[in-house]
Design a protein around this motif. Structure first.
Motif, PDB file in Angstrom:
ATOM      1  N   SER A   2     -39.863 -64.173  23.847  1.00  0.00           N
ATOM      2  CA  SER A   2     -40.431 -63.131  24.701  1.00  0.00           C
ATOM      3  C   SER A   2     -39.501 -61.939  24.796  1.00  0.00           C
ATOM      4  O   SER A   2     -39.933 -60.804  24.961  1.00  0.00           O
ATOM      5  N   GLU A   3     -38.178 -62.209  24.675  1.00  0.00           N
ATOM      6  CA  GLU A   3     -37.241 -61.088  24.734  1.00  0.00           C
ATOM      7  C   GLU A   3     -37.477 -60.145  23.555  1.00  0.00           C
ATOM      8  O   GLU A   3     -37.342 -58.937  23.682  1.00  0.00           O
ATOM      9  N   ARG A   4     -37.822 -60.746  22.437  1.00  0.00           N
ATOM     10  CA  ARG A   4     -38.060 -59.923  21.261  1.00  0.00           C
ATOM     11  C   ARG A   4     -39.249 -58.988  21.520  1.00  0.00           C
ATOM     12  O   ARG A   4     -39.220 -57.821  21.163  1.00  0.00           O
ATOM     13  N   LEU A   6     -40.105 -57.752  24.262  1.00  0.00           N
ATOM     14  CA  LEU A   6     -39.679 -56.672  25.150  1.00  0.00           C
ATOM     15  C   LEU A   6     -39.139 -55.482  24.367  1.00  0.00           C
ATOM     16  O   LEU A   6     -39.502 -54.344  24.616  1.00  0.00           O
ATOM     17  N   THR A   7     -38.217 -55.769  23.411  1.00  0.00           N
ATOM     18  CA  THR A   7     -37.614 -54.651  22.684  1.00  0.00           C
ATOM     19  C   THR A   7     -38.603 -53.977  21.770  1.00  0.00           C
ATOM     20  O   THR A   7     -38.489 -52.788  21.536  1.00  0.00           O
ATOM     21  N   LYS A   9     -41.399 -53.247  22.314  1.00  0.00           N
ATOM     22  CA  LYS A   9     -42.065 -52.194  23.086  1.00  0.00           C
ATOM     23  C   LYS A   9     -41.148 -50.985  23.281  1.00  0.00           C
ATOM     24  O   LYS A   9     -41.533 -49.853  23.105  1.00  0.00           O
ATOM     25  N   THR A  16     -28.179 -48.606  26.844  1.00  0.00           N
ATOM     26  CA  THR A  16     -28.148 -49.246  28.160  1.00  0.00           C
ATOM     27  C   THR A  16     -27.561 -50.659  28.162  1.00  0.00           C
ATOM     28  O   THR A  16     -26.678 -50.940  28.976  1.00  0.00           O
ATOM     29  N   PRO A  17     -28.017 -51.560  27.261  1.00  0.00           N
ATOM     30  CA  PRO A  17     -27.455 -52.919  27.311  1.00  0.00           C
ATOM     31  C   PRO A  17     -25.937 -52.920  27.204  1.00  0.00           C
ATOM     32  O   PRO A  17     -25.263 -53.683  27.886  1.00  0.00           O
ATOM     33  N   TYR A  18     -25.402 -52.053  26.354  1.00  0.00           N
ATOM     34  CA  TYR A  18     -23.954 -52.024  26.168  1.00  0.00           C
ATOM     35  C   TYR A  18     -23.252 -51.547  27.434  1.00  0.00           C
ATOM     36  O   TYR A  18     -22.157 -52.004  27.767  1.00  0.00           O
ATOM     37  N   LEU A  19     -23.892 -50.632  28.146  1.00  0.00           N
ATOM     38  CA  LEU A  19     -23.295 -50.179  29.406  1.00  0.00           C
ATOM     39  C   LEU A  19     -23.255 -51.314  30.430  1.00  0.00           C
ATOM     40  O   LEU A  19     -22.337 -51.401  31.229  1.00  0.00           O
ATOM     41  N   PHE A  20     -24.264 -52.187  30.367  1.00  0.00           N
ATOM     42  CA  PHE A  20     -24.300 -53.320  31.309  1.00  0.00           C
ATOM     43  C   PHE A  20     -23.192 -54.325  31.030  1.00  0.00           C
ATOM     44  O   PHE A  20     -22.653 -54.920  31.951  1.00  0.00           O
ATOM     45  N   ILE A  21     -22.887 -54.539  29.745  1.00  0.00           N
ATOM     46  CA  ILE A  21     -21.867 -55.560  29.462  1.00  0.00           C
ATOM     47  C   ILE A  21     -20.465 -54.959  29.376  1.00  0.00           C
ATOM     48  O   ILE A  21     -19.483 -55.688  29.435  1.00  0.00           O
ATOM     49  N   PRO A  23     -18.306 -53.216  31.363  1.00  0.00           N
ATOM     50  CA  PRO A  23     -17.230 -53.480  32.337  1.00  0.00           C
ATOM     51  C   PRO A  23     -16.589 -54.845  32.124  1.00  0.00           C
ATOM     52  O   PRO A  23     -15.364 -54.960  32.074  1.00  0.00           O
ATOM     53  N   HIS A  24     -17.450 -55.861  31.945  1.00  0.00           N
ATOM     54  CA  HIS A  24     -16.894 -57.197  31.791  1.00  0.00           C
ATOM     55  C   HIS A  24     -16.165 -57.365  30.470  1.00  0.00           C
ATOM     56  O   HIS A  24     -15.116 -58.014  30.411  1.00  0.00           O
ATOM     57  N   VAL A  25     -16.702 -56.770  29.401  1.00  0.00           N
ATOM     58  CA  VAL A  25     -16.047 -56.916  28.093  1.00  0.00           C
ATOM     59  C   VAL A  25     -14.646 -56.308  28.144  1.00  0.00           C
ATOM     60  O   VAL A  25     -13.670 -56.894  27.656  1.00  0.00           O
TER      61      VAL A  25
END
Lengths: 299, 284
Positions: A2-4, A6-7, A9, A16-21, A23-25
């Motif tokens: 289902s994730e596939r 999503l993209t 679309k 955006t995804p990279y901005l979410f990860i 800080p932690h990376v």
């Protein structure tokens, strides 16, 4: 799957995804990965923490592993030996006691929830709180234990008593986690198998050995190796309670590692890192054994 | 007759007896420090070093140890420091871990699984070697002796992201999609939808982070060498050097050390107990 969807679309590349990860990376690299690599590198150097490390190849390892003349050799082997001794003394009880308690609790006697809460509570405490709580229990002249039993044992100052104290304190602190895991596992055992065994005339003890134990093999293996790893990291109990005594017989490896790098003298961080790397390797080997065992039982 | 038999089977006497004996053993040390904290050290000495119950009940030990002007053991300052440090650490951890877990669970991007699994694998390396270089990193960042040294490095964990990610898989994508159709951006979705829905796991992770940070003992005693800036856990180990064998005062220190966690545990027990089963892979 289902994730596939999503993209598909959203379609195009998105930052955006990279901005979410991110800080932690960054935190992971700066405060975990870099220190991990640098620590391994430092074990091949002479280093006083403040200057640049000087590469010496395998010298630190040769010293601690083989140079019988060196104090580092004596410290490493004494520390590792004491650590292993503690693991061997502590872990069997850390499995058996919570297992017995878990079986008793899953019989659901009066107040079983309260009992569970009591046994888990010490898990919440810091090692400082735990050791301060126990400090005077085993004190020779001021302690509760000697007074209650009318003994005059020098608990912290003589072997095997010093080990017994450290093991009891550690069990008090640690059994809660395994207990909760066993309770959940035993509650998950197939009831129809237990009933079938009962109809076939199996005693409680037989049901325990032949039905419950095989059904909770996975959590048993997990807790066994998790406990081994946990106790290889022993540090605070001997530091505060026995100070490593008597005669350095409870001086564990992490105490030497810490003293060499952050003790009173000139920091010997290279040798200290080499000892830490060796301890890490020992723990790593245990972890690999764990994974192999778990995999075997899964199939 | 039959009913009585069933009831009897439901009262496992042996189990109760075993649990009761162990529970007494478990509680005695706590009762002992709580009783001793109200004793007077002089009276213990006069009694030959041992009193089970206090002769005179007193609060003087607490007044002395919790006094903000206590210079030897500034417990009051340590307590404030611990609240600030562990509180900030927990809030940051929940947000940062939550953001990452959301991206790994619900977004699709190049290298997603490769990045996450590599980090998860690396994080399983025993981190014993880390503490010495971490000290060096703190030195370079000039963070030694500041709360940052206690708040930030611990945010590098991976396992908590794993836990949140597992939980987020259970949230249907349709919830996120419909929010997107309504024009919500990812940040808005994260704060308005993901955080409320993931509340149970975020609370569990938050509690783990809080107690883990609060109870950390080795790192603060290395990173902080100014007495006033220590945390409660790291500071209290100095009590032995100050009070030595003064049983009443030392017991008061022990009580101060255990009480915050007893209070926290009373209110949050079920989260701890549920999340342990979760970490051992028994559920979900």
């Amino acid at each position: 799957m289902s994730e596939r969807a999503l993209t598909r679309k959203s379609g195009k590349f998105s930052i955006t995804p990279y901005l979410f990860i991110l800080p932690h990376v960054i935190l992971f690299i700066v405060f975990f990965l870099y220190p991990l690599c640098y620590g391994t590198y430092a074990s091949f150097t002479k280093w006083n923490l403040f200057n640049e490390p000087v590469w010496v190849g395998l010298e630190n390892y040769k010293t601690i592993l083989f140079n019988k003349e060196s104090t580092f050799y004596r410290q490493f082997w004494n520390g590792l030996g004491n650590t292993v001794e503690f693991v061997l003394l502590c872990v069997p009880f850390q499995i058996i006691i919570p297992l017995i308690l878990a079986i008793a609790i899953t019989q659901k006697p009066a107040g079983h929830r309260l009992f569970q809460s009591i046994f888990y509570l010490p898990n919440m405490f810091s090692i400082t709180a735990v050791t301060l709580t126990w400090l005077f229990i085993f004190n020779r002249s001021l302690g509760l234990w000697n007074h209650l039993l009318g003994m005059d044992v020098n608990w912290y100052g003589e072997q095997p008593y010093a080990w017994i104290c450290l093991v009891i304190i550690t069990l008090w602190w640690c059994i809660g986690t395994n207990l909760i895991i066993y309770i959940a596992a035993i509650n998950g055992v197939d009831q129809s198998m237990l009933e079938a065994a009962e109809i076939d005339g199996a005693t409680k003890f037989q049901r325990f050995i032949y039905v419950i134990i095989p059904s909770i093999k996975f959590p048993l293996t997990y807790t066994l190796v998790a406990s081994v790893i946990q106790q290889f990291n022993i540090y605070g109990q001997p530091l505060i309670v026995t100070g490593g005594g008597p005669k350095e017989s409870t001086f564990v490896l992490l105490m030497y590692i810490r003293n060499l790098a952050f003790g009173t003298g000139n920091p010997i961080a290279g040798t200290s890192s080499a000892m830490a790397t060796c301890l890490g390797l020992v723990i790593g080997i245990v972890s690999v054994i764990q994974l192999t065992l778990l995999r075997k039982q899964n199939t | 007759m039959r009913k009585a038999k069933i009831i009897w089977r439901k009262v496992p006497v042996i189990s109760f007896a075993i649990l009761f004996v162990f529970a007494v053993i478990f509680i005695i040390p706590l009762i002992w420090i709580f009783l001793s904290a109200f004793k007077v050290d002089m009276e213990i000495n006069q009694a030959g070093g041992f009193l089970f119950f206090p002769k005179t009940w007193t609060l003087r030990n607490f007044a002395e140890i919790l006094n903000p002007n206590n210079k030897q053991l500034p417990v009051y300052h340590w307590f404030t420091n611990s609240i600030i440090v562990s509180g900030s650490h927990t809030i940051l951890a929940v947000i940062i871990y939550g953001m990452s877990a959301y991206a790994y669970a619900k977004m699709n991007f190049k290298g997603r699984d490769a990045i996450f699994l590599t980090m998860l694998f690396l994080s399983s390396f025993p981190a014993i070697t880390n503490i010495i270089p971490l000290y060096k990193v703190m030195l370079n960042l000039k963070w030694l002796n500041t709360p940052l040294a206690l708040i930030v490095p611990g945010l590098s964990g991976v396992f908590n992201i794993f836990l949140i990610r597992q939980f987020l898989y259970g949230i249907p994508d349709s919830v996120i999609e419909s929010a997107k159709i309504d024009g919500a951006g990812e940040a808005r979705i994260f704060f308005k939808i993901i955080i409320p829905l993931a509340r149970p796991v975020l609370i569990a992770v938050g509690l783990f982070c809080f107690t883990g940070n609060w109870n950390d003992f080795v790192w603060p005693s290395i990173a902080i060498n100014n007495l006033d800036r220590l945390t409660l856990t790291a500071g209290l180990q100095l009590a032995k050097g100050v009070y030595g064998v003064q049983v009443a005062r030392m017991s008061t220190v022990a009580v101060v050390a255990v009480v915050p966690m007893i209070i926290l545990y009373t209110f949050t027990q079920k989260y701890f107990i549920n999340s342990i089963s979760l970490t051992a892979g028994l559920k979900g």
